[in-house]
Design a protein around this motif. Structure first.
Motif, short mmCIF file in Angstrom:
data_model
loop_
_atom_site.label_atom_id
_atom_site.label_comp_id
_atom_site.label_asym_id
_atom_site.label_seq_id
_atom_site.Cartn_x
_atom_site.Cartn_y
_atom_site.Cartn_z
N ASP A 50 -40.58 26.08 89.35
CA ASP A 50 -40.83 24.68 89.68
C ASP A 50 -40.52 24.42 91.15
OD1 ASP A 50 -41.47 24.00 87.02
OD2 ASP A 50 -39.36 23.75 86.53
N LEU A 51 -39.36 24.90 91.59
CA LEU A 51 -38.95 24.69 92.98
C LEU A 51 -39.95 25.32 93.94
CD1 LEU A 51 -35.11 25.48 92.76
CD2 LEU A 51 -36.29 23.35 92.24
N LEU A 52 -40.34 26.56 93.64
CA LEU A 52 -41.23 27.27 94.55
C LEU A 52 -42.63 26.67 94.55
CD1 LEU A 52 -40.02 30.89 93.73
CD2 LEU A 52 -39.57 29.59 95.83
N ARG A 53 -43.08 26.22 93.38
CA ARG A 53 -44.41 25.62 93.30
C ARG A 53 -44.47 24.31 94.08
NH1 ARG A 53 -44.95 26.50 88.25
NH2 ARG A 53 -44.22 24.48 87.50
N MET A 101 -24.91 36.10 90.28
CA MET A 101 -26.13 35.31 90.33
C MET A 101 -26.41 34.69 88.96
SD MET A 101 -28.61 37.86 92.52
CE MET A 101 -28.10 38.53 94.11
N PRO A 102 -27.13 33.58 88.91
CA PRO A 102 -27.49 32.97 87.61
C PRO A 102 -28.57 33.79 86.92
CG PRO A 102 -28.53 31.77 89.39
CD PRO A 102 -27.62 32.78 90.05
N PRO A 103 -28.77 33.57 85.62
CA PRO A 103 -29.82 34.31 84.90
C PRO A 103 -31.21 34.13 85.49
CG PRO A 103 -28.35 33.22 83.35
CD PRO A 103 -27.98 32.71 84.71
N THR A 104 -31.45 32.98 86.13
CA THR A 104 -32.78 32.72 86.69
C THR A 104 -33.02 33.41 88.03
OG1 THR A 104 -31.93 30.71 87.74
CG2 THR A 104 -32.97 30.47 85.57
N ALA A 105 -32.01 34.10 88.57
CA ALA A 105 -32.16 34.70 89.89
C ALA A 105 -33.26 35.76 89.91
CB ALA A 105 -30.83 35.31 90.34
N GLY A 106 -33.37 36.54 88.82
CA GLY A 106 -34.42 37.56 88.78
C GLY A 106 -35.80 36.96 88.87
N GLU A 107 -35.99 35.80 88.26
CA GLU A 107 -37.28 35.11 88.34
C GLU A 107 -37.58 34.70 89.77
OE1 GLU A 107 -39.52 31.17 86.44
OE2 GLU A 107 -37.56 31.80 85.69
N THR A 108 -36.55 34.25 90.49
CA THR A 108 -36.75 33.87 91.89
C THR A 108 -37.13 35.08 92.72
OG1 THR A 108 -35.09 32.12 91.65
CG2 THR A 108 -35.66 32.78 93.88
N VAL A 109 -36.41 36.19 92.53
CA VAL A 109 -36.72 37.42 93.27
C VAL A 109 -38.17 37.84 92.99
CG1 VAL A 109 -36.17 39.88 93.50
CG2 VAL A 109 -34.32 38.19 93.28
N PHE A 110 -38.53 37.81 91.73
CA PHE A 110 -39.88 38.21 91.32
C PHE A 110 -40.94 37.35 92.00
CE2 PHE A 110 -43.53 38.83 88.71
CZ PHE A 110 -43.38 40.04 88.05
N ALA A 111 -40.74 36.03 91.96
CA ALA A 111 -41.75 35.11 92.50
C ALA A 111 -41.88 35.24 94.02
CB ALA A 111 -41.40 33.68 92.11
N VAL A 112 -40.74 35.30 94.72
CA VAL A 112 -40.80 35.43 96.18
C VAL A 112 -41.47 36.74 96.56
CG1 VAL A 112 -39.39 35.73 98.26
CG2 VAL A 112 -38.81 33.94 96.60
N ALA A 113 -41.09 37.83 95.89
CA ALA A 113 -41.67 39.13 96.20
C ALA A 113 -43.18 39.14 95.95
CB ALA A 113 -41.00 40.21 95.34
#
Length: 426
Positions: free
Chosen positions: A152-155, A377-389
Protein backbone atom coordinates in the motif's frame (compact mmCIF):
# COMPACT_ATOMS: atom_id res chain seq x y z
CA UNK A 1 8.28 -19.00 -42.11
CA UNK A 2 5.08 -18.47 -40.17
CA UNK A 3 2.22 -20.90 -40.64
CA UNK A 4 -0.20 -19.33 -43.09
CA UNK A 5 -3.88 -18.99 -42.28
CA UNK A 6 -6.10 -21.18 -44.51
CA UNK A 7 -8.15 -19.43 -47.19
CA UNK A 8 -11.53 -18.25 -45.89
CA UNK A 9 -14.50 -20.49 -46.60
CA UNK A 10 -17.66 -19.57 -48.47
CA UNK A 11 -19.78 -18.09 -45.63
CA UNK A 12 -22.96 -19.65 -47.05
CA UNK A 13 -21.52 -23.13 -47.23
CA UNK A 14 -22.57 -25.96 -44.91
CA UNK A 15 -19.86 -28.41 -43.87
CA UNK A 16 -20.22 -32.12 -43.29
CA UNK A 17 -19.02 -33.64 -40.03
CA UNK A 18 -15.91 -34.96 -41.78
CA UNK A 19 -15.09 -31.55 -43.29
CA UNK A 20 -15.62 -29.77 -39.97
CA UNK A 21 -13.37 -32.28 -38.21
CA UNK A 22 -10.61 -31.81 -40.80
CA UNK A 23 -10.77 -28.02 -40.53
CA UNK A 24 -10.65 -28.19 -36.73
CA UNK A 25 -7.96 -30.86 -36.70
CA UNK A 26 -10.00 -33.16 -34.45
CA UNK A 27 -11.88 -36.44 -34.62
CA UNK A 28 -15.54 -36.45 -35.72
CA UNK A 29 -16.70 -37.33 -32.19
CA UNK A 30 -14.96 -34.19 -30.89
CA UNK A 31 -17.06 -32.12 -33.29
CA UNK A 32 -20.19 -33.42 -31.58
CA UNK A 33 -18.62 -32.65 -28.22
CA UNK A 34 -18.30 -29.03 -29.37
CA UNK A 35 -22.02 -29.12 -30.24
CA UNK A 36 -22.96 -30.47 -26.81
CA UNK A 37 -20.96 -27.71 -25.13
CA UNK A 38 -22.69 -25.05 -27.22
CA UNK A 39 -19.56 -24.08 -29.14
CA UNK A 40 -21.01 -25.18 -32.47
CA UNK A 41 -24.53 -25.48 -33.85
CA UNK A 42 -25.58 -28.29 -36.16
CA UNK A 43 -28.40 -28.93 -38.60
CA UNK A 44 -29.61 -32.18 -40.08
CA UNK A 45 -28.46 -32.69 -43.64
CA UNK A 46 -30.73 -33.08 -46.61
CA UNK A 47 -32.62 -36.32 -46.46
CA UNK A 48 -32.16 -36.40 -42.69
CA UNK A 49 -28.77 -38.10 -42.92
CA UNK A 50 -25.84 -36.76 -40.91
CA UNK A 51 -25.28 -33.22 -39.60
CA UNK A 52 -24.05 -30.09 -41.26
CA UNK A 53 -22.28 -27.13 -39.73
CA UNK A 54 -22.10 -23.40 -40.43
CA UNK A 55 -18.76 -22.78 -42.17
CA UNK A 56 -18.32 -19.42 -40.45
CA UNK A 57 -18.81 -20.94 -36.98
CA UNK A 58 -16.37 -23.76 -37.67
CA UNK A 59 -13.78 -21.36 -39.04
CA UNK A 60 -14.14 -19.03 -36.02
CA UNK A 61 -13.72 -21.96 -33.62
CA UNK A 62 -10.64 -23.14 -35.54
CA UNK A 63 -9.12 -19.65 -35.22
CA UNK A 64 -9.78 -19.63 -31.46
CA UNK A 65 -8.20 -23.04 -31.10
CA UNK A 66 -5.12 -21.94 -33.04
CA UNK A 67 -4.75 -18.84 -30.87
CA UNK A 68 -5.09 -20.96 -27.74
CA UNK A 69 -2.43 -23.36 -28.96
CA UNK A 70 -0.03 -20.58 -29.97
CA UNK A 71 -0.40 -18.86 -26.61
CA UNK A 72 0.65 -21.84 -24.51
CA UNK A 73 4.04 -23.12 -23.49
CA UNK A 74 3.08 -26.78 -23.55
CA UNK A 75 3.56 -27.04 -19.78
CA UNK A 76 0.10 -26.50 -18.49
CA UNK A 77 -1.50 -23.89 -20.72
CA UNK A 78 0.62 -20.97 -19.55
CA UNK A 79 1.08 -17.85 -21.64
CA UNK A 80 4.52 -17.63 -23.24
CA UNK A 81 6.25 -14.29 -23.84
CA UNK A 82 9.59 -13.94 -25.59
CA UNK A 83 12.10 -12.13 -23.35
CA UNK A 84 15.84 -11.49 -23.31
CA UNK A 85 16.01 -10.84 -19.58
CA UNK A 86 15.83 -13.95 -17.39
CA UNK A 87 16.25 -17.67 -18.00
CA UNK A 88 15.43 -20.27 -15.32
CA UNK A 89 16.99 -23.66 -16.03
CA UNK A 90 18.05 -26.69 -13.97
CA UNK A 91 17.92 -25.08 -10.52
CA UNK A 92 19.84 -22.01 -11.74
CA UNK A 93 18.77 -18.71 -13.23
CA UNK A 94 20.47 -16.14 -15.43
CA UNK A 95 20.19 -12.42 -16.11
CA UNK A 96 20.94 -11.74 -19.79
CA UNK A 97 22.84 -15.04 -19.94
CA UNK A 98 24.99 -14.43 -16.84
CA UNK A 99 24.51 -16.51 -13.70
CA UNK A 100 22.26 -14.38 -11.49
CA UNK A 101 23.72 -15.65 -8.21
CA UNK A 102 27.25 -14.79 -9.35
CA UNK A 103 26.06 -11.31 -10.34
CA UNK A 104 24.23 -10.73 -7.05
CA UNK A 105 27.08 -11.89 -4.84
CA UNK A 106 29.72 -9.85 -6.67
CA UNK A 107 27.83 -6.68 -7.54
CA UNK A 108 25.50 -4.26 -5.79
CA UNK A 109 21.76 -4.14 -6.34
CA UNK A 110 22.11 -0.95 -8.37
CA UNK A 111 24.77 -2.52 -10.63
CA UNK A 112 22.66 -5.65 -11.21
CA UNK A 113 19.65 -3.46 -12.03
CA UNK A 114 21.70 -1.54 -14.60
CA UNK A 115 22.86 -4.83 -16.13
CA UNK A 116 19.29 -6.03 -16.44
CA UNK A 117 18.16 -2.73 -17.99
CA UNK A 118 21.01 -2.11 -20.41
CA UNK A 119 23.15 -5.24 -20.72
CA UNK A 120 26.11 -3.17 -19.56
CA UNK A 121 27.82 -3.11 -16.19
CA UNK A 122 28.14 0.31 -14.52
CA UNK A 123 30.49 -0.09 -11.53
CA UNK A 124 29.64 2.16 -8.62
CA UNK A 125 26.11 2.93 -9.82
CA UNK A 126 23.96 4.84 -7.33
CA UNK A 127 20.35 5.97 -7.55
CA UNK A 128 19.33 9.44 -6.39
CA UNK A 129 15.79 10.56 -5.60
CA UNK A 130 14.65 14.11 -6.54
CA UNK A 131 13.70 16.12 -3.47
CA UNK A 132 10.35 17.12 -4.97
CA UNK A 133 9.33 13.53 -5.66
CA UNK A 134 10.36 12.43 -2.17
CA UNK A 135 8.40 15.24 -0.50
CA UNK A 136 5.19 14.44 -2.39
CA UNK A 137 5.57 10.69 -1.89
CA UNK A 138 6.17 11.10 1.86
CA UNK A 139 3.10 13.26 2.28
CA UNK A 140 0.99 10.67 0.49
CA UNK A 141 2.40 7.79 2.57
CA UNK A 142 1.99 9.73 5.82
CA UNK A 143 -1.72 10.13 5.09
CA UNK A 144 -2.30 6.37 5.15
CA UNK A 145 -3.51 4.56 8.28
CA UNK A 146 -0.90 2.88 10.47
CA UNK A 147 -2.04 -0.62 9.49
CA UNK A 148 -1.37 -0.04 5.77
CA UNK A 149 0.70 -2.84 4.25
CA UNK A 150 4.09 -2.28 2.55
CA UNK A 151 2.56 -2.69 -0.91
CA UNK A 152 0.00 0.00 0.00
CA UNK A 153 2.75 2.43 0.99
CA UNK A 154 4.81 1.75 -2.11
CA UNK A 155 1.83 1.90 -4.46
CA UNK A 156 0.70 5.25 -3.08
CA UNK A 157 4.28 6.58 -3.19
CA UNK A 158 4.56 5.49 -6.83
CA UNK A 159 1.36 7.27 -7.81
CA UNK A 160 2.37 10.41 -5.92
CA UNK A 161 5.80 10.49 -7.58
CA UNK A 162 4.16 10.15 -10.99
CA UNK A 163 2.09 13.30 -10.46
CA UNK A 164 5.19 15.49 -10.22
CA UNK A 165 6.92 14.01 -13.26
CA UNK A 166 5.75 15.86 -16.40
CA UNK A 167 7.85 13.51 -18.57
CA UNK A 168 6.17 10.32 -17.36
CA UNK A 169 4.40 9.81 -20.69
CA UNK A 170 7.71 9.73 -22.59
CA UNK A 171 8.21 6.01 -23.24
CA UNK A 172 11.60 6.29 -24.91
CA UNK A 173 14.32 4.11 -23.41
CA UNK A 174 16.33 7.00 -21.98
CA UNK A 175 13.26 8.53 -20.34
CA UNK A 176 12.11 5.24 -18.82
CA UNK A 177 15.59 4.51 -17.48
CA UNK A 178 15.64 7.98 -15.96
CA UNK A 179 12.34 7.18 -14.26
CA UNK A 180 13.70 3.90 -12.94
CA UNK A 181 16.82 5.47 -11.45
CA UNK A 182 14.75 8.02 -9.53
CA UNK A 183 11.60 6.06 -8.70
CA UNK A 184 13.33 3.25 -6.79
CA UNK A 185 15.18 5.54 -4.34
CA UNK A 186 12.02 7.66 -4.03
CA UNK A 187 10.08 4.59 -2.88
CA UNK A 188 12.69 3.83 -0.23
CA UNK A 189 12.88 7.44 0.94
CA UNK A 190 9.08 7.59 1.25
CA UNK A 191 9.00 4.71 3.73
CA UNK A 192 9.00 5.74 7.42
CA UNK A 193 12.16 5.03 9.39
CA UNK A 194 11.90 1.87 11.49
CA UNK A 195 10.70 2.43 15.02
CA UNK A 196 9.37 5.92 14.34
CA UNK A 197 5.83 7.18 13.86
CA UNK A 198 5.11 7.68 10.17
CA UNK A 199 3.79 11.18 10.81
CA UNK A 200 6.96 12.31 12.60
CA UNK A 201 8.44 14.77 10.11
CA UNK A 202 11.82 14.91 11.83
CA UNK A 203 13.59 12.88 9.23
CA UNK A 204 17.35 12.44 9.14
CA UNK A 205 18.49 13.06 5.56
CA UNK A 206 21.60 11.00 6.24
CA UNK A 207 19.34 7.95 6.07
CA UNK A 208 18.87 8.70 2.36
CA UNK A 209 22.54 8.62 1.42
CA UNK A 210 24.82 5.79 0.39
CA UNK A 211 23.92 2.47 -1.30
CA UNK A 212 20.25 1.68 -1.59
CA UNK A 213 20.53 -1.32 0.76
CA UNK A 214 21.87 0.97 3.50
CA UNK A 215 18.95 3.35 3.04
CA UNK A 216 16.43 0.54 3.04
CA UNK A 217 17.88 -0.99 6.22
CA UNK A 218 16.91 2.10 8.22
CA UNK A 219 13.29 1.57 7.08
CA UNK A 220 13.25 -2.08 8.11
CA UNK A 221 15.19 -2.38 11.38
CA UNK A 222 15.75 -0.07 14.36
CA UNK A 223 19.09 -1.77 14.96
CA UNK A 224 22.39 -0.47 13.64
CA UNK A 225 23.57 -2.58 10.73
CA UNK A 226 26.96 -4.27 10.49
CA UNK A 227 28.61 -4.79 7.13
CA UNK A 228 27.74 -8.49 7.01
CA UNK A 229 24.02 -7.79 7.52
CA UNK A 230 24.04 -5.02 4.93
CA UNK A 231 25.70 -7.36 2.46
CA UNK A 232 22.94 -9.93 2.98
CA UNK A 233 20.27 -7.29 2.38
CA UNK A 234 22.02 -5.94 -0.72
CA UNK A 235 22.46 -9.45 -2.11
CA UNK A 236 18.80 -10.26 -1.40
CA UNK A 237 17.75 -7.18 -3.39
CA UNK A 238 19.99 -8.18 -6.29
CA UNK A 239 18.80 -11.80 -6.27
CA UNK A 240 15.16 -10.71 -6.35
CA UNK A 241 15.50 -8.17 -9.18
CA UNK A 242 13.71 -10.45 -11.62
CA UNK A 243 12.41 -14.00 -11.88
CA UNK A 244 10.94 -14.41 -15.37
CA UNK A 245 7.18 -13.94 -15.79
CA UNK A 246 5.92 -14.05 -12.23
CA UNK A 247 2.31 -12.94 -11.79
CA UNK A 248 3.24 -9.34 -10.92
CA UNK A 249 5.64 -9.13 -13.88
CA UNK A 250 2.94 -10.32 -16.26
CA UNK A 251 0.65 -7.59 -14.91
CA UNK A 252 3.39 -5.04 -15.61
CA UNK A 253 3.79 -6.26 -19.17
CA UNK A 254 0.04 -6.10 -19.77
CA UNK A 255 0.04 -2.48 -18.57
CA UNK A 256 3.07 -1.64 -20.71
CA UNK A 257 1.43 -3.32 -23.71
CA UNK A 258 -1.39 -0.79 -23.36
CA UNK A 259 1.35 1.89 -23.24
CA UNK A 260 0.79 2.81 -19.61
CA UNK A 261 3.75 4.87 -18.38
CA UNK A 262 6.41 3.30 -16.16
CA UNK A 263 4.87 4.50 -12.88
CA UNK A 264 1.51 2.97 -13.82
CA UNK A 265 3.18 -0.26 -14.90
CA UNK A 266 4.99 -0.51 -11.56
CA UNK A 267 1.69 0.19 -9.78
CA UNK A 268 0.18 -2.78 -11.62
CA UNK A 269 2.95 -5.00 -10.30
CA UNK A 270 2.50 -3.71 -6.76
CA UNK A 271 -1.19 -4.48 -6.98
CA UNK A 272 -0.44 -8.16 -7.59
CA UNK A 273 2.50 -8.61 -5.25
CA UNK A 274 0.40 -8.53 -2.07
CA UNK A 275 -0.87 -12.06 -2.59
CA UNK A 276 0.18 -14.69 -0.03
CA UNK A 277 1.45 -16.85 -2.89
CA UNK A 278 3.74 -14.08 -4.16
CA UNK A 279 5.43 -11.16 -2.43
CA UNK A 280 3.78 -11.63 0.96
CA UNK A 281 4.91 -15.27 1.32
CA UNK A 282 8.01 -14.35 3.33
CA UNK A 283 5.82 -12.81 6.05
CA UNK A 284 4.13 -16.17 6.58
CA UNK A 285 7.53 -17.83 6.82
CA UNK A 286 8.70 -15.16 9.30
CA UNK A 287 5.77 -15.82 11.61
CA UNK A 288 6.33 -19.57 11.39
CA UNK A 289 10.02 -19.18 12.26
CA UNK A 290 9.10 -16.98 15.21
CA UNK A 291 6.77 -19.71 16.46
CA UNK A 292 9.55 -22.29 16.11
CA UNK A 293 11.95 -20.04 18.04
CA UNK A 294 9.35 -19.48 20.77
CA UNK A 295 8.53 -23.20 21.14
CA UNK A 296 12.04 -24.50 20.52
CA UNK A 297 10.79 -27.21 18.15
CA UNK A 298 9.50 -27.17 14.58
CA UNK A 299 7.39 -30.30 15.08
CA UNK A 300 4.28 -28.80 16.71
CA UNK A 301 4.44 -25.72 14.47
CA UNK A 302 4.52 -27.86 11.33
CA UNK A 303 1.71 -29.98 12.71
CA UNK A 304 -0.44 -26.89 13.27
CA UNK A 305 0.17 -25.73 9.69
CA UNK A 306 -0.81 -29.09 8.23
CA UNK A 307 -3.78 -29.51 10.56
CA UNK A 308 -5.13 -26.16 9.32
CA UNK A 309 -4.80 -27.37 5.73
CA UNK A 310 -2.07 -24.87 4.89
CA UNK A 311 1.14 -25.31 2.94
CA UNK A 312 4.30 -25.06 5.00
CA UNK A 313 5.63 -21.53 4.32
CA UNK A 314 9.09 -21.16 2.82
CA UNK A 315 9.31 -24.64 1.30
CA UNK A 316 9.22 -25.73 -2.32
CA UNK A 317 9.18 -23.82 -5.59
CA UNK A 318 7.41 -24.87 -8.76
CA UNK A 319 10.37 -23.77 -10.93
CA UNK A 320 13.09 -25.50 -8.92
CA UNK A 321 12.96 -29.27 -8.32
CA UNK A 322 15.94 -28.84 -5.98
CA UNK A 323 16.86 -25.98 -3.66
CA UNK A 324 16.02 -22.45 -4.73
CA UNK A 325 19.42 -20.95 -5.73
CA UNK A 326 18.44 -17.64 -4.16
CA UNK A 327 17.87 -19.35 -0.81
CA UNK A 328 21.16 -21.20 -1.06
CA UNK A 329 23.08 -17.96 -1.69
CA UNK A 330 21.39 -16.09 1.19
CA UNK A 331 21.81 -18.95 3.69
CA UNK A 332 25.54 -19.02 2.91
CA UNK A 333 25.83 -15.31 3.73
CA UNK A 334 23.59 -15.54 6.81
CA UNK A 335 25.92 -18.14 8.28
CA UNK A 336 28.46 -15.34 8.69
CA UNK A 337 26.14 -13.37 11.01
CA UNK A 338 26.28 -14.68 14.60
CA UNK A 339 22.86 -13.28 15.58
CA UNK A 340 21.26 -15.15 12.68
CA UNK A 341 22.27 -18.56 14.06
CA UNK A 342 19.06 -19.23 16.08
CA UNK A 343 16.82 -18.41 13.10
CA UNK A 344 19.05 -20.48 10.79
CA UNK A 345 18.76 -23.46 13.12
CA UNK A 346 14.99 -22.99 13.26
CA UNK A 347 14.83 -22.90 9.46
CA UNK A 348 16.85 -26.12 9.22
CA UNK A 349 14.55 -27.71 11.79
CA UNK A 350 11.58 -26.77 9.61
CA UNK A 351 13.18 -28.26 6.49
CA UNK A 352 14.21 -31.50 8.27
CA UNK A 353 10.83 -31.92 9.97
CA UNK A 354 8.87 -31.27 6.80
CA UNK A 355 11.06 -33.74 4.88
CA UNK A 356 9.27 -36.54 6.72
CA UNK A 357 6.03 -35.33 5.11
CA UNK A 358 7.28 -34.23 1.66
CA UNK A 359 10.76 -33.80 0.11
CA UNK A 360 10.59 -30.01 -0.20
CA UNK A 361 13.60 -27.71 -0.21
CA UNK A 362 13.91 -24.22 1.26
CA UNK A 363 12.94 -21.34 -0.99
CA UNK A 364 13.90 -17.67 -0.93
CA UNK A 365 10.96 -16.78 1.34
CA UNK A 366 12.44 -18.90 4.14
CA UNK A 367 15.85 -17.29 3.66
CA UNK A 368 14.27 -13.82 3.78
CA UNK A 369 12.44 -14.86 6.95
CA UNK A 370 15.75 -15.79 8.59
CA UNK A 371 17.10 -12.33 7.72
CA UNK A 372 14.05 -10.44 8.97
CA UNK A 373 13.52 -12.53 12.11
CA UNK A 374 17.16 -12.25 13.19
CA UNK A 375 17.57 -8.52 12.54
CA UNK A 376 14.66 -7.08 14.50
CA UNK A 377 12.53 -6.51 11.41
CA UNK A 378 8.72 -6.91 11.29
CA UNK A 379 7.13 -9.84 9.43
CA UNK A 380 6.24 -7.52 6.55
CA UNK A 381 9.88 -6.55 5.94
CA UNK A 382 10.40 -9.37 3.45
CA UNK A 383 7.50 -8.07 1.38
CA UNK A 384 9.10 -4.63 1.31
CA UNK A 385 12.46 -6.07 0.23
CA UNK A 386 10.73 -8.10 -2.47
CA UNK A 387 8.74 -5.15 -3.84
CA UNK A 388 11.65 -2.68 -3.89
CA UNK A 389 13.93 -5.24 -5.53
CA UNK A 390 11.42 -6.35 -8.14
CA UNK A 391 10.65 -2.76 -9.20
CA UNK A 392 13.88 -2.82 -11.21
CA UNK A 393 12.82 -6.00 -12.98
CA UNK A 394 9.38 -4.60 -13.70
CA UNK A 395 10.97 -1.59 -15.37
CA UNK A 396 13.13 -3.92 -17.49
CA UNK A 397 10.06 -5.86 -18.63
CA UNK A 398 8.15 -2.65 -19.32
CA UNK A 399 11.03 -1.47 -21.50
CA UNK A 400 10.93 -4.71 -23.46
CA UNK A 401 7.17 -4.46 -23.89
CA UNK A 402 7.35 -0.85 -25.11
CA UNK A 403 9.40 -2.21 -28.02
CA UNK A 404 6.70 -4.70 -29.01
CA UNK A 405 3.46 -4.24 -30.91
CA UNK A 406 0.94 -2.27 -28.78
CA UNK A 407 -1.85 -4.27 -27.12
CA UNK A 408 -0.32 -7.61 -28.07
CA UNK A 409 -0.89 -8.80 -24.46
CA UNK A 410 -4.56 -9.27 -25.21
CA UNK A 411 -5.47 -12.97 -25.11
CA UNK A 412 -8.77 -14.14 -26.51
CA UNK A 413 -11.38 -15.40 -24.14
CA UNK A 414 -12.56 -18.96 -24.76
CA UNK A 415 -16.26 -18.48 -24.20
CA UNK A 416 -17.83 -21.52 -22.56
CA UNK A 417 -21.25 -20.08 -21.65
CA UNK A 418 -24.68 -20.68 -23.20
CA UNK A 419 -24.80 -20.23 -26.94
CA UNK A 420 -26.48 -16.89 -27.81
CA UNK A 421 -28.98 -15.58 -28.43
CA UNK A 422 -30.62 -16.46 -25.12
CA UNK A 423 -34.02 -15.07 -24.02
CA UNK A 424 -34.02 -12.05 -21.73
CA UNK A 425 -34.13 -13.07 -18.04
CA UNK A 426 -37.45 -12.59 -16.30
Amino acid sequence: MRDQEPAPLDPERRLSTKEAAELLGVKPETVYAYVSRGQLSSRRGSGGRGSTFDAREVEALARRNRREGAGTSGTGGELSVRTRLTLIDSDRYYFRGVDAVDLATRHSYEEVAEWLWTGRMHPGSTFTAPAGSVAVARRAVDALPEHAAPADLLRVATTAAATVDPLRFDLSEDAVLGTARTLIPTLVAALPPAGRDRRDDRRDDRRDQGPLAHRLWTRLSPRDADEASLRVLDTALALLVDHDLAASTLAVRVAASARAHAYAAVSAGLGVIEGPLHGAASGLAHRMLQDVLDQGDAGPVIADELRAGRRIPGLGHRLYPGEDPRARALFALLEGIPRAEPALLAARDVVDTAARHAPLHANVDLALAVLTASCGMPPTAGETVFAVARTAGWIAHALEEYGERPLRMRPSGLYAGPKPPQPLPE
